[in-house]
Scaffold this motif. Sequence first.
Motif, mmCIF file in Angstrom:
data_model
loop_
_atom_site.group_PDB
_atom_site.id
_atom_site.type_symbol
_atom_site.label_atom_id
_atom_site.label_comp_id
_atom_site.label_asym_id
_atom_site.label_seq_id
_atom_site.Cartn_x
_atom_site.Cartn_y
_atom_site.Cartn_z
ATOM 1 N N LEU A 227 26.755 29.351 42.509
ATOM 2 C CA LEU A 227 26.576 28.967 43.901
ATOM 3 C C LEU A 227 27.883 28.458 44.492
ATOM 4 O O LEU A 227 28.250 28.816 45.618
ATOM 5 N N LEU A 228 28.634 27.648 43.731
ATOM 6 C CA LEU A 228 29.940 27.206 44.210
ATOM 7 C C LEU A 228 30.857 28.409 44.413
ATOM 8 O O LEU A 228 31.599 28.479 45.389
ATOM 9 N N GLN A 229 30.796 29.379 43.493
ATOM 10 C CA GLN A 229 31.616 30.584 43.629
ATOM 11 C C GLN A 229 31.298 31.319 44.922
ATOM 12 O O GLN A 229 32.196 31.834 45.594
ATOM 13 N N GLU A 230 30.030 31.355 45.300
ATOM 14 C CA GLU A 230 29.652 31.995 46.568
ATOM 15 C C GLU A 230 30.318 31.300 47.745
ATOM 16 O O GLU A 230 30.826 31.945 48.665
ATOM 17 N N VAL A 231 30.325 29.963 47.718
ATOM 18 C CA VAL A 231 30.929 29.198 48.816
ATOM 19 C C VAL A 231 32.438 29.423 48.842
ATOM 20 O O VAL A 231 33.028 29.711 49.895
ATOM 21 N N VAL A 232 33.082 29.280 47.673
ATOM 22 C CA VAL A 232 34.535 29.458 47.598
ATOM 23 C C VAL A 232 34.919 30.883 47.994
ATOM 24 O O VAL A 232 35.859 31.089 48.772
ATOM 25 N N GLY A 233 34.185 31.864 47.476
ATOM 26 C CA GLY A 233 34.485 33.255 47.805
ATOM 27 C C GLY A 233 34.366 33.528 49.295
ATOM 28 O O GLY A 233 35.217 34.194 49.891
ATOM 29 N N PHE A 234 33.326 32.989 49.914
ATOM 30 C CA PHE A 234 33.092 33.217 51.342
ATOM 31 C C PHE A 234 34.220 32.622 52.184
ATOM 32 O O PHE A 234 34.736 33.276 53.100
ATOM 33 N N TYR A 235 34.604 31.385 51.892
ATOM 34 C CA TYR A 235 35.577 30.695 52.732
ATOM 35 C C TYR A 235 37.033 30.987 52.374
ATOM 36 O O TYR A 235 37.933 30.510 53.048
ATOM 37 N N SER A 236 37.277 31.771 51.317
ATOM 38 C CA SER A 236 38.657 32.106 50.963
ATOM 39 C C SER A 236 38.958 33.590 51.179
ATOM 40 O O SER A 236 39.979 34.092 50.724
ATOM 41 N N LYS A 237 38.102 34.291 51.917
ATOM 42 C CA LYS A 237 38.352 35.699 52.202
ATOM 43 C C LYS A 237 39.598 35.864 53.062
ATOM 44 O O LYS A 237 39.889 35.027 53.931
ATOM 45 N N SER A 238 40.313 36.942 52.813
ATOM 46 C CA SER A 238 41.502 37.275 53.599
ATOM 47 C C SER A 238 41.673 38.786 53.541
ATOM 48 O O SER A 238 41.019 39.465 52.738
ATOM 49 N N PRO A 239 42.557 39.339 54.379
ATOM 50 C CA PRO A 239 42.786 40.791 54.320
ATOM 51 C C PRO A 239 43.201 41.264 52.926
ATOM 52 O O PRO A 239 42.794 42.337 52.475
ATOM 53 N N SER A 240 43.990 40.448 52.224
ATOM 54 C CA SER A 240 44.427 40.847 50.883
ATOM 55 C C SER A 240 43.375 40.529 49.819
ATOM 56 O O SER A 240 43.441 41.054 48.709
ATOM 57 N N ARG A 241 42.425 39.643 50.141
ATOM 58 C CA ARG A 241 41.341 39.284 49.213
ATOM 59 C C ARG A 241 40.014 39.377 49.961
ATOM 60 O O ARG A 241 39.447 38.365 50.352
ATOM 61 N N PRO A 242 39.491 40.592 50.160
ATOM 62 C CA PRO A 242 38.263 40.734 50.958
ATOM 63 C C PRO A 242 37.047 40.052 50.344
ATOM 64 O O PRO A 242 36.097 39.743 51.054
ATOM 65 N N ASN A 243 37.066 39.817 49.031
ATOM 66 C CA ASN A 243 35.955 39.115 48.379
ATOM 67 C C ASN A 243 36.266 37.639 48.137
ATOM 68 O O ASN A 243 35.473 36.934 47.527
ATOM 69 N N GLY A 244 37.424 37.186 48.584
ATOM 70 C CA GLY A 244 37.800 35.796 48.387
ATOM 71 C C GLY A 244 38.307 35.523 46.985
ATOM 72 O O GLY A 244 38.495 36.427 46.174
ATOM 73 N N ILE A 245 38.520 34.242 46.696
ATOM 74 C CA ILE A 245 39.036 33.815 45.392
ATOM 75 C C ILE A 245 37.914 33.829 44.363
ATOM 76 O O ILE A 245 36.825 33.312 44.618
ATOM 77 N N ASN A 246 38.195 34.401 43.211
ATOM 78 C CA ASN A 246 37.283 34.346 42.073
ATOM 79 C C ASN A 246 37.765 33.204 41.176
ATOM 80 O O ASN A 246 38.877 33.254 40.647
#
Length: 200
Positions: free
Chosen positions: A156-175
């Motif tokens: 669940l934390l990964q979902e939050v971090v992934g959502f809020y860390s999306k960028s053009p170079s990281r479309p899925n955010g930080i893993n």
Amino acid sequence: MRHSLRLSGVIAVLVTVPWVLTLAAPVVSKELAASCVKKIETITKVPGAGQPARRTPLSEGELNSWLTFSAVDRIPAGVTDPVVTLPGEGRVSGRAVVDLDLMGRKKGSGRLLDPWSYLGGRVPVVATGKVLTDAGVGRFALESAQVGGITVPKWLLQEVVGFYSKSPSRPNGINMDEPFPLPVGIETLEVRTGQAVVVQ
């Protein structure tokens, strides 16, 4: 400039992947923010071959001041009040207030049992873990996480971090499980009580 942006990204990872944890208000000032900016400029000057290792300490106060005064444009919309705490022994803790209404609207499917359809409000997201670095590569090992004061699983934390860390170079955010390269010749980060030392 590109090195400076990449280094700022690593610092952002340090303070936003762990989503920052402390209940006490941090000591922040524009002077400490300026000190942090100067140190970042020093760090981005890659040491030449054969030079002795360069060690640049960044205090908890400098990092929090940088977040407050210098990194406003680097913090994603929907995330506010980030604070970093460095308890020592490689551990990083943190807290930020996250807008789950925004996330729920984007991720929710509208199905009855979809958990994102029920999330809402601005809530504190808290996490603690270790930053492990060696030979120019870093990794974050999560120890605990809370959303709105409730302990949550890593996914669940990964979902939050992934959502809020999306960028053009990281479309899925930080893993959070993915190792990340340390830029500008950084070999390791030594996280101590109240201080992170950048070793190049």
